[in-house]
Motif scaffolding. Structure first.
Motif, short mmCIF file in Angstrom:
data_model
loop_
_atom_site.label_atom_id
_atom_site.label_comp_id
_atom_site.label_asym_id
_atom_site.label_seq_id
_atom_site.Cartn_x
_atom_site.Cartn_y
_atom_site.Cartn_z
N GLY A 14 9.49 1.13 17.72
CA GLY A 14 9.09 0.13 18.86
C GLY A 14 8.28 0.70 20.17
N GLY A 15 8.37 -0.04 21.15
CA GLY A 15 7.83 0.17 22.13
C GLY A 15 6.34 -0.53 22.29
N ALA A 16 5.52 -0.22 23.37
CA ALA A 16 4.44 -0.95 23.74
C ALA A 16 3.38 -0.69 22.50
CB ALA A 16 3.97 -0.63 25.06
N LEU A 17 3.27 0.63 22.00
CA LEU A 17 2.27 0.92 21.06
C LEU A 17 2.92 0.57 19.51
CD1 LEU A 17 1.31 4.47 22.47
CD2 LEU A 17 0.01 1.95 22.90
N ALA A 18 3.87 0.10 19.35
CA ALA A 18 4.60 -0.17 18.29
C ALA A 18 3.62 -1.08 17.05
CB ALA A 18 5.73 -0.87 18.02
N TRP A 19 3.10 -2.15 17.76
CA TRP A 19 2.22 -3.03 16.99
C TRP A 19 0.98 -2.52 16.69
CZ3 TRP A 19 2.98 -7.33 14.31
CH2 TRP A 19 4.18 -8.03 14.68
N PRO A 20 0.21 -1.94 17.62
CA PRO A 20 -1.14 -1.39 17.27
C PRO A 20 -0.91 -0.09 16.25
CG PRO A 20 -0.88 -1.40 19.68
CD PRO A 20 0.35 -2.13 19.25
N ILE A 21 -0.04 0.56 16.46
CA ILE A 21 0.24 1.63 15.34
C ILE A 21 0.47 1.11 14.36
CG2 ILE A 21 1.95 3.62 14.64
CD1 ILE A 21 2.22 4.03 17.71
N VAL A 22 1.32 0.16 13.91
CA VAL A 22 1.62 -0.44 12.72
C VAL A 22 0.29 -1.07 11.74
CG1 VAL A 22 2.93 -1.88 11.32
CG2 VAL A 22 3.90 -0.52 13.05
N VAL A 23 -0.19 -1.93 12.91
CA VAL A 23 -1.58 -2.67 12.23
C VAL A 23 -2.58 -1.79 11.99
CG1 VAL A 23 -3.45 -4.13 13.09
CG2 VAL A 23 -1.00 -4.70 13.67
N VAL A 24 -2.94 -0.45 12.53
CA VAL A 24 -3.77 0.42 12.37
C VAL A 24 -3.37 1.15 11.05
CG1 VAL A 24 -4.98 2.52 13.02
CG2 VAL A 24 -4.77 0.58 14.77
N ALA A 25 -2.31 1.60 11.30
CA ALA A 25 -1.78 2.35 10.06
C ALA A 25 -1.77 1.28 8.60
CB ALA A 25 -0.32 2.70 10.07
N PHE A 26 -1.72 0.12 8.81
CA PHE A 26 -1.55 -0.97 7.74
C PHE A 26 -3.23 -0.93 7.06
CE2 PHE A 26 -2.80 -5.38 6.43
CZ PHE A 26 -1.99 -5.51 5.35
N VAL A 80 -5.47 1.36 7.30
CA VAL A 80 -5.55 2.56 6.74
C VAL A 80 -5.08 2.60 5.31
CG1 VAL A 80 -5.23 5.06 6.69
CG2 VAL A 80 -5.86 3.90 8.61
N VAL A 81 -3.82 2.08 5.00
CA VAL A 81 -3.10 2.26 3.63
C VAL A 81 -3.81 1.21 2.88
CG1 VAL A 81 -0.89 1.20 2.53
CG2 VAL A 81 -0.77 2.79 4.66
N VAL A 82 -4.35 -0.05 3.26
CA VAL A 82 -5.06 -1.03 2.31
C VAL A 82 -6.30 -0.11 1.94
CG1 VAL A 82 -6.15 -3.10 2.33
CG2 VAL A 82 -3.99 -3.19 3.54
N LEU A 83 -7.00 0.24 2.78
CA LEU A 83 -8.40 0.95 2.62
C LEU A 83 -8.02 2.32 1.44
CD1 LEU A 83 -10.24 0.93 5.67
CD2 LEU A 83 -10.57 -0.49 3.87
N ALA A 84 -7.22 2.95 1.72
CA ALA A 84 -6.72 4.19 1.03
C ALA A 84 -6.16 3.71 -0.47
CB ALA A 84 -5.99 5.15 1.67
N VAL A 85 -5.67 2.89 -0.39
CA VAL A 85 -4.81 2.47 -1.78
C VAL A 85 -5.47 2.02 -2.78
CG1 VAL A 85 -3.83 -0.05 -1.28
CG2 VAL A 85 -2.44 1.70 -2.54
N ARG A 86 -6.91 1.27 -2.22
CA ARG A 86 -7.78 0.62 -3.20
C ARG A 86 -7.99 1.33 -4.38
NH1 ARG A 86 -13.32 -2.75 -1.48
NH2 ARG A 86 -13.75 -3.42 -3.72
N PRO A 87 -8.47 2.86 -3.90
CA PRO A 87 -8.89 3.66 -5.51
C PRO A 87 -7.81 4.04 -6.34
CG PRO A 87 -9.82 4.54 -3.32
CD PRO A 87 -8.71 3.48 -2.79
N LEU A 88 -6.41 3.84 -5.78
CA LEU A 88 -5.48 4.10 -6.57
C LEU A 88 -4.96 2.96 -7.59
CD1 LEU A 88 -3.48 6.24 -3.84
CD2 LEU A 88 -4.88 6.97 -5.70
N LEU A 89 -5.24 1.84 -7.54
CA LEU A 89 -5.02 0.56 -8.02
C LEU A 89 -6.16 0.24 -9.21
CD1 LEU A 89 -3.71 -1.53 -5.08
CD2 LEU A 89 -2.51 0.24 -6.60
N PRO A 90 -5.82 -0.46 -10.38
CA PRO A 90 -6.74 -0.72 -11.04
C PRO A 90 -7.90 -1.77 -10.31
CG PRO A 90 -4.45 -1.07 -12.01
CD PRO A 90 -4.44 -0.90 -10.62
N ARG A 91 -8.99 -1.66 -10.76
CA ARG A 91 -10.13 -2.65 -10.30
C ARG A 91 -9.76 -3.94 -10.19
NH1 ARG A 91 -15.41 -0.90 -9.53
NH2 ARG A 91 -15.06 0.61 -10.81
N GLY A 92 -9.91 -4.55 -9.00
CA GLY A 92 -9.66 -6.18 -8.96
C GLY A 92 -8.12 -6.39 -8.52
N THR A 93 -7.41 -5.24 -8.25
CA THR A 93 -5.82 -5.59 -7.95
C THR A 93 -5.89 -6.23 -6.55
OG1 THR A 93 -5.23 -3.65 -9.00
CG2 THR A 93 -3.88 -4.40 -7.20
#
Length: 456
Positions: free
Chosen positions: A232-244, A246-259
């Motif tokens: 939690g804390g004041a930085l919780a939302w920014p940390i989670v949103v930025v990390a989210f 990053v995860v979306v961008l990085a996970v794309r090559p690990l999934l079948p095309r068009g997922t």
């Protein structure tokens, strides 16, 4: 052991040619699930004895993050060389991790052991999926994955009490060391079958290094999301949103095309695994809390609702296995997604109107049954749309979608819960509203799932 054999004996999981493979595989799934639940029970004792309260959450998030890396490594390795090597290696890593945690004298060594357990267990699951594809005929896939699902949920009934008894009698160390001994026995049962599997070459092998690097980025993002959402804390939302992001961008090559575009067929099947798992597991986090805080139920009684869900999940898994081809994959998937949504929606209504806990239990009975119908068929569908060059990749993609989406949703649910008032009625309603909306969004995704014949 030919997967194309159609003699009557090949339609039983315990037929002589499958017997030890079935027993060994199910036992490994059971042990992974048992360890996950057992650790939750004994962690307060472990962190106190090892003076590691400040690292409490890391003992869980490190395991989840490592599992993502293990999934990708095992998937690529299985596609290039067959599942024998990665499965043997993953079992060895899992056992080493158990030994490290079981003999740890400080929290840092314990967490290293937990990391290795996550690496091994994530790889084991993916390699076992490929083993199922290579050894069992397609007609047995729904039953085998139903057995896997049952082996995963049954420990929720026995894991916590057994771990507690072991910790209170012979010490928490043996929760890890004892599982390690049983894992070695299970490995011995499945190794003979692995020796019969042939390796296959894969022309796409050159991309494997990049896949591992992307997996590390995803794991780091999942770790950041979990820690940010919990602290939690004041930085919780920014940390989670930025990390989210990053995860979306990085996970794309690990999934079948068009997922990520929810393309019909395999992509929709893969993403549906995460789309359903995420709201289910996020809801599960808050149910015992809701019943304890808002209804005043003792912890053991509030936690009983999770047992209700586990039993119905196992029942649904068994049912879909027995139905086999009498209920099509597409119908089963759509029905399962609808039932899961209904079960989660009941929790939102219960929290909003302060209905009886019995209503919540009935709703969770539905949700668990829907997951039991859905999950084994998704695994079956993914393998049916894969061949020997991408069975590992697609199996890894499915499990990555599951774990990543669940981690992200649990973190966001935690932030919403806190923003609307932690441990108050508003906080619970807000968190459950989020999971209900996500469960509703999974239903049109389920409608885009197709078999290989339908997609072609």
């Amino acid at each position: 052991m030919s997967p194309t054999s159609t003699t009557p004996t090949t339609h039983r999981l315990l037929a002589p040619q499958y017997l030890w493979t079935t027993i060994g595989s199910i036992t490994l799934i059971f042990l992974g699930a048992f360890e996950s639940l057992a650790v939750t029970t004994i962690m307060p004792t472990v962190s106190r004895e090892l003076d590691g309260q400040a690292l409490y959450s890391l003992a869980f998030s490190a395991t989840l993050a490592a599992s993502v890396i293990g999934m990708v490594v095992a998937g690529g390795w299985s596609d290039r060389r067959g599942p024998s090597g990665p499965l043997i290696a993953s079992m060895a890593i899992f056992v080493v991790g158990l030994v490290l945690s079981g003999t740890a004298e400080n929290m840092y060594v314990f967490i290293v052991g937990r990391f290795l357990q996550g690496l091994g267990s994530g790889a084991t699951i993916v390699a076992l999926y490929v083993v199922v594809a290579r050894i069992y005929p397609p007609t047995l896939h729904p039953r085998m994955f139903g057995a896997f699902a049952t082996a995963w949920v049954v420990p929720s009934l026995v894991g916590p009490p057994v771990a507690g008894v072991v910790a209170d009698t012979v010490g928490w160390h043996w929760v890890f060391l004892g599982v390690g001994v049983i894992a070695l026995v299970a490995a011995g049962a499945i190794v003979p079958a692995l020796l019969h599997l042939r390796s296959v070459s894969n022309t796409a092998a050159a991309g494997s290094t990049w896949a591992v690097l992307w997996a590390i980025v995803v794991a780091a993002g999942v770790l950041a999301i979990g820690l940010g959402g919990e602290n939690g804390g004041a930085l919780a939302w920014p940390i989670v949103v930025v990390a989210f992001v990053v995860v979306v961008l990085a996970v794309r090559p690990l999934l079948p095309r068009g997922t990520l575009r929810v393309k019909r067929g395999l992509p929709a099947t893969v993403i549906l695994r995460g789309a359903v798992a995420a709201p289910f597991f996020a809801t599960e986090v808050y149910l015992p809390y809701l019943l304890h805080e808002q209804y005043g139920l003792p912890s053991w009684l509030a936690g009983l609702i999770l047992t209700v869900g586990a039993v119905s999940w196992a029942t649904g898994s068994t049912l879909q296995g027995r139905l086999g081809e009498r209920m099509s994959h597409s119908t089963t998937v759509r029905l399962g997604a609808a039932i899961v949504f209904l079960g989660i929606a009941v929790q939102l209504v219960t929290a909003s109107l302060v209905l009886s806990p019995i209503v919540a239990a009935a709703g969770w009975l539905l949700a668990g049954g829907g997951m039991g119908l859905l999950f084994p068929r998704l695994s079956t569908l993914v393998l049916s749309m894969s061949d020997e060059t991408d069975q590992g990749f697609n199996s890894a993609a499915m499990t990555i979608a599951d774990s990543s989406a669940s981690a992200v949703t649990i973190a966001f649910a935690g932030l919403v819960f806190t923003a609307f008032g932690a441990a108050t009625g508003n906080g619970f309603v807000a968190a459950l509203a989020l999971t209900t909306v996500l469960a509703l969004a999974a239903m049109p995704i389920a409608a885009r799932v197709r078999t290989r014949a339908q997609a072609g």
